[in-house]
Design an enzyme around this catalytic site. Sequence first.
Site: not given
Ligand code: NAI
Length: 252
Positions: A69, A159
């Site tokens: 992305v 971040y």
């Molecule tokens: P996760 O690591 O489980 O999932 C993140 C997803 O983004 C993965 O599928 C990964 O492959 C994908 N990804 C990473 N780089 C990419 C790229 N260049 N192109 C396409 N896909 C890519 O993380 P989670 O926790 O589900 O996070 C989802 C969103 O929520 C993120 O933006 C994170 O910053 C945000 N977030 C998460 C929190 C948490 O405590 N888990 C709290 C607040 C926000």
Amino acid sequence: MSDFINKTYLVTGATSGIGRATALALLKAGAFVGVNHYNDHDGFDDLVRELKDQCPEAGNRIIELPGDVSKRQAVEQMVAVLVEHTQRLDGLINNAGISQIKPFIEITDEDWDQLINTDLKSVFLCCQAAIPHLQKTGGTIVNVASELALTGRARFAHYTAAKGGVISLTRSLAREFAPEIRVNGIAPGPTKTPMLDAEAQVPGHQEPVDDIPMKRVATAEEIADSILFLASEKAGYFCGEIISPNGGSVMR
Ligand code: NAI
């Protein structure tokens, strides 16, 4: 939620954590979902397996969209493939992201660029590619920021800078594209996902769960529910709003 039946959504980073839960919820609610991932075809297969168990009739509404992305060409291609498949786009969920825990002084140019490109530039690219299609359907955008962008946190400077950018971008786009497109964001607190599990492995890092009034982290499904709310007609008067399901740790 009947709002989603036969509508089309693109969820970025949708094979893991919050994105996966969001894609599943949209599919179960009757939507066509473009499931973006980056080199995670196994994760996509796993999602398809779970969908078969939980909602077999949704199997023909899931579209795999691999791609980074943070790269314009990949983003434009995934939007084009999805729109060619379903002839419409009703919503974009900018969820893909990475995190890194590092003392500020040790953050390299490469760390900075990778984080900003993945967590912030991606939102710029995906919105640019999707908006012309969303204007045709009166669609919606939900951007996933973070509670940490509201509070700041030591060792999360790049971040939080990226997520703060996501919040500002959300508000500017909301003003530029309302009333045709509603743009909102979500700033979750700590959520049980592979990202949080990976952060827990970093020496000296701990989630201060005892300081959260709810005394626990969120589930990915709880955050997905909030994302679906913002994407639904029930949130029809939300415009440029950032909601923060965080168990009470930030009260505004
Ligand atoms: P996760 O690591 O489980 O999932 C993140 C997803 O983004 C993965 O599928 C990964 O492959 C994908 N990804 C990473 N780089 C990419 C790229 N260049 N192109 C396409 N896909 C890519 O993380 P989670 O926790 O589900 O996070 C989802 C969103 O929520 C993120 O933006 C994170 O910053 C945000 N977030 C998460 C929190 C948490 O405590 N888990 C709290 C607040 C926000």
